[in-house]
Write a protein that holds these residues in place. Structure first.
Motif, mmCIF file in Angstrom:
data_model
loop_
_atom_site.group_PDB
_atom_site.id
_atom_site.type_symbol
_atom_site.label_atom_id
_atom_site.label_comp_id
_atom_site.label_asym_id
_atom_site.label_seq_id
_atom_site.Cartn_x
_atom_site.Cartn_y
_atom_site.Cartn_z
ATOM 1 N N ILE A 1 42.920 35.129 68.719
ATOM 2 C CA ILE A 1 42.804 34.117 67.654
ATOM 3 C C ILE A 1 41.493 34.335 66.898
ATOM 4 C CG2 ILE A 1 42.467 31.652 67.199
ATOM 5 C CD1 ILE A 1 44.467 31.171 69.574
ATOM 6 N N GLU A 2 40.408 34.563 67.619
ATOM 7 C CA GLU A 2 39.111 34.810 66.976
ATOM 8 C C GLU A 2 39.159 36.079 66.118
ATOM 9 O OE1 GLU A 2 36.416 34.965 70.289
ATOM 10 O OE2 GLU A 2 36.525 32.795 70.641
ATOM 11 N N TYR A 3 39.842 37.110 66.614
ATOM 12 C CA TYR A 3 39.974 38.384 65.902
ATOM 13 C C TYR A 3 40.699 38.170 64.570
ATOM 14 C CZ TYR A 3 41.256 43.394 65.463
ATOM 15 O OH TYR A 3 41.429 44.692 65.048
ATOM 16 N N THR A 4 41.806 37.470 64.628
ATOM 17 C CA THR A 4 42.575 37.187 63.411
ATOM 18 C C THR A 4 41.777 36.300 62.458
ATOM 19 O OG1 THR A 4 44.590 37.331 64.730
ATOM 20 C CG2 THR A 4 44.798 36.371 62.553
ATOM 21 N N ASP A 5 41.101 35.294 62.999
ATOM 22 C CA ASP A 5 40.274 34.415 62.160
ATOM 23 C C ASP A 5 39.181 35.210 61.441
ATOM 24 O OD1 ASP A 5 41.754 32.208 62.935
ATOM 25 O OD2 ASP A 5 40.232 31.427 64.318
ATOM 26 N N ALA A 6 38.571 36.174 62.141
ATOM 27 C CA ALA A 6 37.514 36.983 61.526
ATOM 28 C C ALA A 6 38.062 37.801 60.363
ATOM 29 C CB ALA A 6 36.866 37.891 62.574
ATOM 30 N N PHE A 7 39.222 38.423 60.548
ATOM 31 C CA PHE A 7 39.837 39.183 59.451
ATOM 32 C C PHE A 7 40.208 38.276 58.299
ATOM 33 C CE2 PHE A 7 40.811 42.970 62.141
ATOM 34 C CZ PHE A 7 40.446 43.944 61.232
ATOM 35 N N ARG A 8 40.872 37.166 58.607
ATOM 36 C CA ARG A 8 41.347 36.258 57.553
ATOM 37 C C ARG A 8 40.175 35.741 56.722
ATOM 38 N NH1 ARG A 8 44.607 33.376 60.344
ATOM 39 N NH2 ARG A 8 43.060 31.920 61.118
ATOM 40 N N GLY A 9 39.077 35.391 57.378
ATOM 41 C CA GLY A 9 37.918 34.846 56.680
ATOM 42 C C GLY A 9 36.927 35.891 56.200
ATOM 43 N N ARG A 10 37.268 37.173 56.393
ATOM 44 C CA ARG A 10 36.344 38.262 56.039
ATOM 45 C C ARG A 10 34.975 38.049 56.689
ATOM 46 N NH1 ARG A 10 38.866 37.427 50.725
ATOM 47 N NH2 ARG A 10 40.153 39.221 50.269
ATOM 48 N N ASP B 1 41.192 45.740 51.113
ATOM 49 C CA ASP B 1 41.521 44.320 51.256
ATOM 50 C C ASP B 1 42.896 44.138 51.898
ATOM 51 O OD1 ASP B 1 40.797 41.532 50.841
ATOM 52 O OD2 ASP B 1 42.499 41.499 49.454
ATOM 53 N N SER B 2 43.788 45.112 51.695
ATOM 54 C CA SER B 2 45.124 44.989 52.278
ATOM 55 C C SER B 2 45.098 45.197 53.786
ATOM 56 C CB SER B 2 46.082 45.988 51.634
ATOM 57 O OG SER B 2 45.650 47.310 51.878
ATOM 58 N N TYR B 3 43.976 45.668 54.301
ATOM 59 C CA TYR B 3 43.878 45.901 55.740
ATOM 60 C C TYR B 3 43.149 44.729 56.414
ATOM 61 C CZ TYR B 3 43.511 48.213 60.160
ATOM 62 O OH TYR B 3 43.628 48.504 61.492
ATOM 63 N N ARG B 4 43.739 43.551 56.272
ATOM 64 C CA ARG B 4 43.194 42.352 56.926
ATOM 65 C C ARG B 4 44.335 41.643 57.611
ATOM 66 N NH1 ARG B 4 41.379 38.181 54.109
ATOM 67 N NH2 ARG B 4 42.469 38.762 52.229
ATOM 68 N N LEU B 5 44.213 41.434 58.876
ATOM 69 C CA LEU B 5 45.237 40.720 59.634
ATOM 70 C C LEU B 5 45.019 39.234 59.433
ATOM 71 C CD1 LEU B 5 47.598 41.162 61.572
ATOM 72 C CD2 LEU B 5 45.961 41.083 63.455
ATOM 73 N N LEU B 6 45.896 38.602 58.643
ATOM 74 C CA LEU B 6 45.724 37.195 58.288
ATOM 75 C C LEU B 6 46.244 36.248 59.360
ATOM 76 C CD1 LEU B 6 46.881 37.439 54.567
ATOM 77 C CD2 LEU B 6 44.544 37.528 55.467
ATOM 78 N N CYS C 1 54.106 39.359 65.629
ATOM 79 C CA CYS C 1 54.423 39.154 64.226
ATOM 80 C C CYS C 1 53.106 38.955 63.488
ATOM 81 C CB CYS C 1 55.335 37.945 64.084
ATOM 82 S SG CYS C 1 56.150 37.884 62.496
ATOM 83 N N GLY C 2 52.821 39.846 62.570
ATOM 84 C CA GLY C 2 51.565 39.787 61.839
ATOM 85 C C GLY C 2 51.780 39.590 60.359
ATOM 86 N N GLU C 3 50.780 39.027 59.733
ATOM 87 C CA GLU C 3 50.826 38.828 58.288
ATOM 88 C C GLU C 3 49.568 39.460 57.701
ATOM 89 O OE1 GLU C 3 50.394 34.933 55.654
ATOM 90 O OE2 GLU C 3 52.262 34.963 56.822
#
Length: 187
Positions: free
Chosen positions: A46-55, A91-96, A116-118
């Motif tokens: 969850i932290e990993y995804t949050d870091a990508f989503r929030g840059r 920018d397209s390489y961010r796991l949201l 399932c990733g977005e």
């Protein structure tokens, strides 16, 4: 007697199917991960995804595996350099978003978590497809090398099929943004 045998067979089949389904659900999406480490892995994902989503590249630095922080000369990459490389990346390489579905052990200490990733997809709305995140155990906690999607894209529903097998074409060794710093880059 025949009706009794048929009814018994139906009941026994239902019990066996339910037991098999329960045993898979009991482990959740992290089946091969040691039970005592599953909750921590879920939290770190969850932290990993949050870091990508929030840059938030400083936070991602704290979640990135050592392979992403070791320069080609052997020195450790600074947080500032890592953040700059990630900021200048694609920018397209961010796991949201990421919802884990299943995990496969690749080698001692490495687990590929499929789910399932977005992620951003150009001008369109974000794509939601099957992806993998490589988790490694370092320094007594979970870190991540990178994530990748399948090419061609696979629907998330494929991951729930018991016959589904992981692709060996995924690139899960390191973050693509840091490759020219951690190794020799030939573009």
């Amino acid at each position: 007697m025949r009706i009794w045998l048929t009814a018994s067979w139906v009941v026994l089949s239902a019990i066996l199917i339910a037991a098999a389904a329960y045993s898979q659900d009991a482990n959740g999406p992290f089946g091969p991960v040691p039970p005592a480490q599953r909750k921590e892995l879920a939290k770190r994902l969850i932290e990993y995804t949050d870091a990508f989503r929030g840059r938030n590249w400083d936070s991602l630095y704290d979640l990135a595996a050592d392979v992403n922080k070791k320069r080609s000369d052997g020195r450790r990459m600074s947080r500032k350099t890592f953040s700059q490389l990630m900021n200048d990346g694609f920018d397209s390489y961010r796991l949201l978003k990421f919802t884990p579905i299943r995990t496969e052990m690749t080698s001692a200490g490495q687990f590929d978590v499929y789910g399932c990733g977005e992620f951003p997809s150009g001008e369109k709305k974000p794509e939601r497809v099957a992806v993998a995140v490589r988790a490694v155990r370092e320094h007594d906690t979970w870190f991540f090398t990178t994530w990748d999607y399948f090419d061609p894209r696979q629907p998330c529903s494929n991951l729930s099929d018991p016959a589904w097998k992981p692709s060996h074409d995924l690139r899960l060794e390191y973050l693509p943004e840091v490759v020219c710093v951690i190794g020799v880059c030939t573009l």
